[in-house]
Design a protein around this motif. Structure first.
Motif, PDB file in Angstrom:
ATOM      1  N   VAL A 236      47.183  35.472  49.382  1.00 27.20           N
ATOM      2  CA  VAL A 236      47.163  34.635  48.183  1.00 27.20           C
ATOM      3  C   VAL A 236      45.748  34.150  47.894  1.00 27.20           C
ATOM      4  O   VAL A 236      45.301  34.145  46.743  1.00 27.20           O
ATOM      5  CB  VAL A 236      48.122  33.432  48.351  1.00 27.20           C
ATOM      6  N   GLY A 237      45.025  33.761  48.938  1.00 27.63           N
ATOM      7  CA  GLY A 237      43.652  33.314  48.756  1.00 27.63           C
ATOM      8  C   GLY A 237      42.756  34.413  48.220  1.00 27.63           C
ATOM      9  O   GLY A 237      41.890  34.169  47.371  1.00 27.63           O
ATOM     10  N   GLN A 238      42.944  35.626  48.703  1.00 28.76           N
ATOM     11  CA  GLN A 238      42.135  36.746  48.223  1.00 28.76           C
ATOM     12  C   GLN A 238      42.465  37.083  46.777  1.00 28.76           C
ATOM     13  O   GLN A 238      41.575  37.387  45.975  1.00 28.76           O
ATOM     14  CB  GLN A 238      42.349  37.964  49.116  1.00 28.76           C
ATOM     15  N   ILE A 239      43.754  37.031  46.429  1.00 25.98           N
ATOM     16  CA  ILE A 239      44.145  37.315  45.041  1.00 25.98           C
ATOM     17  C   ILE A 239      43.545  36.282  44.098  1.00 25.98           C
ATOM     18  O   ILE A 239      42.996  36.619  43.038  1.00 25.98           O
ATOM     19  CB  ILE A 239      45.682  37.342  44.900  1.00 25.98           C
ATOM     20  N   SER A 240      43.630  35.007  44.464  1.00 21.01           N
ATOM     21  CA  SER A 240      43.073  33.954  43.615  1.00 21.01           C
ATOM     22  C   SER A 240      41.561  34.099  43.489  1.00 21.01           C
ATOM     23  O   SER A 240      40.992  33.922  42.401  1.00 21.01           O
ATOM     24  CB  SER A 240      43.442  32.573  44.165  1.00 21.01           C
ATOM     25  N   GLY A 241      40.887  34.447  44.596  1.00 26.62           N
ATOM     26  CA  GLY A 241      39.442  34.656  44.544  1.00 26.62           C
ATOM     27  C   GLY A 241      39.065  35.853  43.691  1.00 26.62           C
ATOM     28  O   GLY A 241      38.078  35.817  42.940  1.00 26.62           O
ATOM     29  N   PHE A 242      39.836  36.920  43.785  1.00 30.63           N
ATOM     30  CA  PHE A 242      39.609  38.133  42.995  1.00 30.63           C
ATOM     31  C   PHE A 242      39.707  37.835  41.502  1.00 30.63           C
ATOM     32  O   PHE A 242      38.821  38.201  40.712  1.00 30.63           O
ATOM     33  CB  PHE A 242      40.635  39.184  43.418  1.00 30.63           C
ATOM     34  N   ILE A 243      40.758  37.140  41.101  1.00 39.64           N
ATOM     35  CA  ILE A 243      40.965  36.857  39.681  1.00 39.64           C
ATOM     36  C   ILE A 243      39.953  35.833  39.176  1.00 39.64           C
ATOM     37  O   ILE A 243      39.425  35.959  38.061  1.00 39.64           O
ATOM     38  CB  ILE A 243      42.412  36.377  39.439  1.00 39.64           C
TER      39      ILE A 243
END
Length: 426
Positions: free
Chosen positions: A232-239
């Motif tokens: 979830v942290g990586q997805i939020s950082g990516f977006i």
């Protein structure tokens, strides 16, 4: 800029909260859909539904405003948005979510029309350019900040759906309580697509392709992250990085666009975006590389919308710009509806990297078509072009109209200065 903030801080603060709430739900649904076991195709339909509703709202909201007024439309649509956000986890089914996304897109489109009308009415003609710039910054800052909220709760629970619902509800308070006169809203009959095609083929192709690119980024980035196994942290950082790139690069690209052949800049930016997407497709295992690619993709894709609009305006008479904007928004909306569907199909065929394959194909097509158009006609002289005005693909017809007013005012000032220089020389 301080005068703009003083005149419209309540509107801007409300928009900031609204974009935080909308930014959370856009990413959250992609993550929650993976938890619920929805297929990539099902999620592509869910994400595409938002843009179908948004296109419908942009065309129907003005009539609603004429019938019952800005305040009633704003309050009613805002209430629906808040309610839909809470209902998502209660009805975790693709059909229910698709229906909710259609309503969400419709309501938010109407909300943007109303809010942007108020913002335009709150500032003087001389401050419209600054107001539009600040509005774009607030929008993108809201989406970036929204990604951080994903880390405060469990995507499989209810809290992350309640938070954006509360933020959206609160966002309407400063706007509705601000002392602002009810703005006038006039619509113009859209220019026919055939005439628009004759005016600017690159503009039509560009708006269609950019609709697909933006809807993929806005709707399917979180689906990609879930399918690729990102946390979830990586997805939020990516977006967040995608939108951060768009926010930072908007103004350097705008500066360049006022000083060179805009077709060349469109070609270069699209090509750079294609290379970044291809790099992400082949090296996505390295998260640092993924973030770098996300920054470049966002930094090229978001400013391209305003750049293509400025290019089209260079080929229009002032009195035709408002009519042309309706056709361009429609073309962009059709591309946006198809974007998640094609992306979902590609992801189903080749895996998660189909997300970047789609971006690569569309960006390469835009770069190639811009290069082709450069061989078919001469460039508009730089001193005869209007000023670039920052604007996002989420803009309603009102914001597009404001951008065109800024363009016209800058062009008229340039003409007046040129006439004055000729008189002095004579």
């Amino acid at each position: 800029m301080l005068q703009v903030i003083s005149a419209s801080w309540a509107l801007l603060f409300g928009i900031l909260l609204l974009m935080v709430g909308n930014g959370v739900q856009g990413t959250l649904l992609g993550i929650r859909g993976g938890i619920e076991g929805f297929s990539t195709f099902e999620m592509s339909i869910v994400m595409s539904a938002y843009f179908l509703g948004f296109l419908g709202g942009s065309r129907l909201a003005p009539e609603m405003i004429r019938r019952v007024g800005h305040i009633r439309v704003f309050a009613a649509l805002g209430s629906f948005v808040s309610a839909i956000l809470i209902l998502y986890p209660l009805f975790a089914h693709p059909v229910a979510w698709a229906f909710g996304r259609v309503l969400m897109g419709f309501c938010l489109s109407g909300v943007y029309v109303t809010a942007e009308s108020w913002l335009n009415n709150a500032v003087t003609n001389e401050r419209r350019g600054q107001a539009l710039s600040l509005y774009v910054i607030v929008q993108m800052a809201g989406v970036v900040a929204a990604q951080g909220l994903l880390l405060v709760g469990d995507p499989s629970g209810f809290v992350l759906f309640i938070i954006p619902s509360v933020l959206v509800s609160i966002s309407f308070a400063p706007i509705l309580l601000a002392v602002q006169p009810t703005p006038a809203y006039d619509t113009t009959k859209p220019m026919s697509l055939r005439k628009l095609w004759k005016v600017s083929q690159l503009g039509c192709v560009g708006f269609f392709l950019l609709g697909g690119v933006f809807s993929a980024l806005f709707g399917m980035a979180s689906v990609y992250g879930s399918e690729a196994g990102l946390s979830v942290g990586q997805i939020s950082g990516f977006i967040a990085t995608i939108y951060l790139g768009g926010m930072i690069m908007q103004y350097p690209i705008g500066w360049m666009s006022d000083r060179m052949d805009r077709r060349q800049l469109i070609m270069v930016l699209a090509a750079v975006g294609a290379v970044a997407a291809a790099l992400a497709m082949t090296m996505a295992e390295d998260f640092s590389t993924l973030l770098a690619a996300a920054f470049i993709i966002g930094g090229t894709a978001n400013p391209l919308y305003a750049l293509v609009l400025a290019y089209v305006n260079d080929h229009l008479e002032y009195e035709d710009m408002a009519a042309a904007s309706g056709g361009l928004i429609f073309i962009n909306g059709v591309g946006a509806i198809s974007g998640p569907l094609v992306t979902g199909w590609m992801m189903g065929a080749v895996g998660p990297q189909g997300f970047f394959l789609f971006l690569t194909v569309l960006s390469t097509t835009l770069a190639g078509y811009a290069a082709y158009r450069m061989t078919q006609s001469d460039a508009v002289p730089v001193d005869e072009t209007g000023s670039y005005a920052p604007i996002l693909p989420t803009a309603s017809p009102v914001a597009v109209g404001v951008a065109q007013e800024v363009f016209i005012e800058a062009a008229q000032e340039a003409e007046a200065e040129a006439d004055a220089e000729q008189e002095q020389a004579g």
